[in-house]
Scaffold this motif. Structure first.
Motif, PDB file in Angstrom:
ATOM      1  N   LEU A  60     -15.274  13.172 -49.224  1.00 20.92           N
ATOM      2  CA  LEU A  60     -15.492  13.684 -47.871  1.00 20.92           C
ATOM      3  C   LEU A  60     -14.477  14.758 -47.527  1.00 20.92           C
ATOM      4  CD1 LEU A  60     -15.713  10.245 -45.992  1.00 20.92           C
ATOM      5  CD2 LEU A  60     -17.604  11.456 -47.080  1.00 20.92           C
ATOM      6  N   LYS A  61     -14.892  15.677 -46.666  1.00 25.24           N
ATOM      7  CA  LYS A  61     -13.937  16.545 -45.994  1.00 25.24           C
ATOM      8  C   LYS A  61     -13.346  15.746 -44.842  1.00 25.24           C
ATOM      9  CE  LYS A  61     -16.016  21.096 -46.843  1.00 25.24           C
ATOM     10  NZ  LYS A  61     -16.633  22.281 -46.191  1.00 25.24           N
ATOM     11  N   SER A  62     -12.048  15.858 -44.663  1.00 22.40           N
ATOM     12  CA  SER A  62     -11.446  15.047 -43.619  1.00 22.40           C
ATOM     13  C   SER A  62     -10.135  15.671 -43.166  1.00 22.40           C
ATOM     14  CB  SER A  62     -11.214  13.616 -44.122  1.00 22.40           C
ATOM     15  OG  SER A  62     -10.767  12.799 -43.065  1.00 22.40           O
ATOM     16  N   ASP A  63      -9.595  15.096 -42.083  1.00 30.17           N
ATOM     17  CA  ASP A  63      -8.309  15.531 -41.546  1.00 30.17           C
ATOM     18  C   ASP A  63      -7.495  14.299 -41.237  1.00 30.17           C
ATOM     19  OD1 ASP A  63      -9.651  14.544 -39.348  1.00 30.17           O
ATOM     20  OD2 ASP A  63     -10.071  16.515 -38.499  1.00 30.17           O
ATOM     21  N   GLU A  64      -6.651  14.362 -40.231  1.00 32.22           N
ATOM     22  CA  GLU A  64      -5.810  13.213 -39.910  1.00 32.22           C
ATOM     23  C   GLU A  64      -6.618  12.006 -39.449  1.00 32.22           C
ATOM     24  OE1 GLU A  64      -6.267  15.909 -36.392  1.00 32.22           O
ATOM     25  OE2 GLU A  64      -5.624  16.152 -38.466  1.00 32.22           O
ATOM     26  N   ALA A  65      -7.876  12.215 -39.058  1.00 34.13           N
ATOM     27  CA  ALA A  65      -8.719  11.099 -38.613  1.00 34.13           C
ATOM     28  C   ALA A  65      -9.135  10.186 -39.762  1.00 34.13           C
ATOM     29  CB  ALA A  65      -9.966  11.637 -37.905  1.00 34.13           C
ATOM     30  N   ALA A  66      -8.840  10.568 -40.999  1.00 38.31           N
ATOM     31  CA  ALA A  66      -9.236   9.754 -42.153  1.00 38.31           C
ATOM     32  C   ALA A  66      -8.610   8.375 -42.122  1.00 38.31           C
ATOM     33  CB  ALA A  66      -8.852  10.472 -43.444  1.00 38.31           C
ATOM     34  N   ALA A  67      -7.491   8.227 -41.400  1.00 41.35           N
ATOM     35  CA  ALA A  67      -6.847   6.913 -41.304  1.00 41.35           C
ATOM     36  C   ALA A  67      -7.759   5.888 -40.651  1.00 41.35           C
ATOM     37  CB  ALA A  67      -5.549   7.036 -40.519  1.00 41.35           C
ATOM     38  N   LEU A  68      -8.728   6.362 -39.870  1.00 39.99           N
ATOM     39  CA  LEU A  68      -9.667   5.440 -39.216  1.00 39.99           C
ATOM     40  C   LEU A  68     -10.560   4.718 -40.207  1.00 39.99           C
ATOM     41  CD1 LEU A  68     -10.798   7.590 -36.139  1.00 39.99           C
ATOM     42  CD2 LEU A  68      -9.461   5.481 -36.075  1.00 39.99           C
ATOM     43  N   LEU A  69     -10.733   5.279 -41.405  1.00 37.44           N
ATOM     44  CA  LEU A  69     -11.608   4.646 -42.402  1.00 37.44           C
ATOM     45  C   LEU A  69     -11.182   3.218 -42.708  1.00 37.44           C
ATOM     46  CD1 LEU A  69     -12.220   7.579 -44.878  1.00 37.44           C
ATOM     47  CD2 LEU A  69     -14.009   6.100 -43.973  1.00 37.44           C
ATOM     48  N   ASN A  70      -9.879   2.964 -42.658  1.00 42.68           N
ATOM     49  CA  ASN A  70      -9.346   1.660 -43.019  1.00 42.68           C
ATOM     50  C   ASN A  70      -8.917   0.863 -41.791  1.00 42.68           C
ATOM     51  OD1 ASN A  70      -8.960  -0.068 -45.137  1.00 42.68           O
ATOM     52  ND2 ASN A  70      -6.993   0.746 -45.761  1.00 42.68           N
ATOM     53  N   SER A  71      -9.455   1.222 -40.643  1.00 45.70           N
ATOM     54  CA  SER A  71      -9.057   0.576 -39.398  1.00 45.70           C
ATOM     55  C   SER A  71     -10.082  -0.482 -38.984  1.00 45.70           C
ATOM     56  CB  SER A  71      -8.929   1.620 -38.288  1.00 45.70           C
ATOM     57  OG  SER A  71     -10.221   2.112 -37.924  1.00 45.70           O
ATOM     58  N   PRO A  72      -9.678  -1.436 -38.128  1.00 48.86           N
ATOM     59  CA  PRO A  72     -10.627  -2.440 -37.613  1.00 48.86           C
ATOM     60  C   PRO A  72     -11.802  -1.822 -36.864  1.00 48.86           C
ATOM     61  CG  PRO A  72      -8.361  -3.119 -37.210  1.00 48.86           C
ATOM     62  CD  PRO A  72      -8.293  -1.710 -37.709  1.00 48.86           C
ATOM     63  N   LEU A  73     -11.610  -0.634 -36.285  1.00 47.06           N
ATOM     64  CA  LEU A  73     -12.694   0.021 -35.553  1.00 47.06           C
ATOM     65  C   LEU A  73     -13.870   0.356 -36.477  1.00 47.06           C
ATOM     66  CD1 LEU A  73     -10.618   2.480 -33.328  1.00 47.06           C
ATOM     67  CD2 LEU A  73     -11.755   0.374 -32.597  1.00 47.06           C
ATOM     68  N   MET A  92     -12.272 -12.961 -38.136  1.00 52.27           N
ATOM     69  CA  MET A  92     -12.568 -11.542 -38.285  1.00 52.27           C
ATOM     70  C   MET A  92     -11.343 -10.777 -38.783  1.00 52.27           C
ATOM     71  SD  MET A  92     -14.525  -8.966 -38.268  1.00 52.27           S
ATOM     72  CE  MET A  92     -16.052  -9.490 -37.468  1.00 52.27           C
ATOM     73  N   ASN A  93     -10.158 -11.151 -38.303  1.00 52.13           N
ATOM     74  CA  ASN A  93      -8.936 -10.477 -38.772  1.00 52.13           C
ATOM     75  C   ASN A  93      -8.735 -10.673 -40.266  1.00 52.13           C
ATOM     76  OD1 ASN A  93      -8.313  -9.506 -36.227  1.00 52.13           O
ATOM     77  ND2 ASN A  93      -7.049 -11.277 -35.695  1.00 52.13           N
ATOM     78  N   ASP A  94      -8.990 -11.904 -40.754  1.00 50.06           N
ATOM     79  CA  ASP A  94      -8.858 -12.160 -42.193  1.00 50.06           C
ATOM     80  C   ASP A  94      -9.883 -11.352 -42.983  1.00 50.06           C
ATOM     81  OD1 ASP A  94      -6.816 -13.910 -41.678  1.00 50.06           O
ATOM     82  OD2 ASP A  94      -8.087 -15.698 -41.729  1.00 50.06           O
ATOM     83  N   ALA A  95     -11.114 -11.304 -42.476  1.00 51.53           N
ATOM     84  CA  ALA A  95     -12.170 -10.559 -43.162  1.00 51.53           C
ATOM     85  C   ALA A  95     -11.840  -9.071 -43.228  1.00 51.53           C
ATOM     86  CB  ALA A  95     -13.506 -10.776 -42.456  1.00 51.53           C
ATOM     87  N   ILE A  96     -11.299  -8.522 -42.129  1.00 55.83           N
ATOM     88  CA  ILE A  96     -10.925  -7.105 -42.103  1.00 55.83           C
ATOM     89  C   ILE A  96      -9.804  -6.832 -43.100  1.00 55.83           C
ATOM     90  CG2 ILE A  96      -9.824  -5.329 -40.680  1.00 55.83           C
ATOM     91  CD1 ILE A  96     -11.404  -6.413 -38.305  1.00 55.83           C
ATOM     92  N   GLU A  97      -8.846  -7.743 -43.188  1.00 55.37           N
ATOM     93  CA  GLU A  97      -7.738  -7.568 -44.123  1.00 55.37           C
ATOM     94  C   GLU A  97      -8.226  -7.573 -45.576  1.00 55.37           C
ATOM     95  OE1 GLU A  97      -3.454  -9.659 -45.293  1.00 55.37           O
ATOM     96  OE2 GLU A  97      -4.633 -10.382 -43.584  1.00 55.37           O
ATOM     97  N   VAL A  98      -9.159  -8.479 -45.897  1.00 52.41           N
ATOM     98  CA  VAL A  98      -9.694  -8.550 -47.257  1.00 52.41           C
ATOM     99  C   VAL A  98     -10.466  -7.280 -47.600  1.00 52.41           C
ATOM    100  CG1 VAL A  98     -11.321  -9.764 -48.762  1.00 52.41           C
ATOM    101  CG2 VAL A  98      -9.767 -11.070 -47.302  1.00 52.41           C
ATOM    102  N   LEU A  99     -11.330  -6.850 -46.683  1.00 53.02           N
ATOM    103  CA  LEU A  99     -12.121  -5.633 -46.934  1.00 53.02           C
ATOM    104  C   LEU A  99     -11.224  -4.411 -47.022  1.00 53.02           C
ATOM    105  CD1 LEU A  99     -14.905  -4.427 -47.328  1.00 53.02           C
ATOM    106  CD2 LEU A  99     -15.132  -4.234 -44.843  1.00 53.02           C
TER     107      LEU A  99
END
Length: 286
Positions: A60-73, A92-99
């Protein structure tokens, strides 16, 4: 007249020389073949039983917003959409951490990132990454006034496109009439071709605006998520490391055995062996 001078270098009694070590290693060659192979095979079979990871990759083309890819959002909605919550964790927190641990983001060039995800389900891996990218696009999609402006452009271009389609129908009728009267296509046919080309350009323009509204224009996805590929390289790597570790362990054992065998020839070495034995936690003390 040449005089040959020789000097014998004798090892201390009980000392393990390099030649003695080589001899001991050669004598134990069966160990160096069977045990590393057995270790490598055991590790390989264990990893095989644990399952094979599959990987899908996108660029992907990306900028500083790429950090959102690995965020809970992004990861939270992905887990909900694919019903993976119970599979990945008790909460859900555990599932997000694993993913999050399964997702890797690597910058391959300025403003270009490679996004990869690992999963045991070969059929789901590509869908998983596609869903992550879609939810990421939603997070960076235009909002507020910027979104209203894009929606206004889409509405205006859609209205203009509808008028062009109506005009195209008129030109098509005129072209057919011209063919009946003159037997040729005439200017009506040329005008119709140009109009169709303009209609296609308008459609592409509207599609691009819609993609922008969704967050990721088409040009920003340089490579769509690939089909799942089995990651078997890790199994071979760990198996090779197990074989190397077994070989080093055998070398150490052979060296210790040769040292112990020669220790009675040297009182100092014998004293050192007694110290080692006394220091061991399982040694018997009077």
């Amino acid at each position: 007249m040449e005089v040959g001078v020789t000097r014998d270098i004798e090892s201390r009694p009980g000392e393990v020389t390099l030649l003695a070590l080589i001899a001991a290693v050669v004598e134990a060659w069966k160990w160096f073949v069977t045990i590393p192979l057995a270790a490598a095979l055991s590790v390989y079979l264990i990893l095989l039983q644990l399952g094979v990871d599959h990987q899908s990759t996108a660029i992907l083309k990306s900028d500083e917003a790429a950090a959102l890819l690995n965020s809970p959002l992004v990861l939270g909605p992905t887990i909900e959409e694919l019903n993976m919550r119970d599979e990945l964790g008790s909460s859900m927190n555990d599932a997000i951490e694993v993913l999050s641990r399964r997702l890797s983001i690597k910058e391959v060039a300025p403003d270009i990132i490679q996004v990869s995800i690992m999963d045991r389900d070969a059929e789901r891996t590509q869908l998983l990454l596609t869903t992550v990218i879609r939810n990421y696009a939603r997070q960076i999609a235009p909002r507020g006034q910027e979104r209203e402006q894009i929606e206004g452009k889409i509405a205006a271009r859609s209205a203009a496109l509808e008028q062009l389609w109506e005009y195209a129908q008129v030109l098509q009728s005129e072209r057919r009439s011209s063919e009946v009267v003159t037997g040729g296509s005439g200017d009506a046919a040329l005008g119709y071709v140009e109009l169709v080309r303009e209609i296609l350009e308008k459609q592409d323009d509207i599609t691009e605006l819609q993609r922008t509204l969704e967050g990721l224009p088409k040009d920003d996805i340089l490579q769509e998520p690939t089909l799942a590929e089995a990651e078997v390289k890790n199994r071979f790597t760990f198996s090779a490391l197990a074989a190397i570790a077994a070989g080093l362990l055998i070398t150490f054992i052979v060296l210790v055995r040769e040292t112990v065998r020669r220790a009675p020839e040297d009182l100092l070495a014998l004293h050192d062996l007694k110290r080692i034995k006394a220091a061991l936690p399982f040694s018997r003390r009077p």
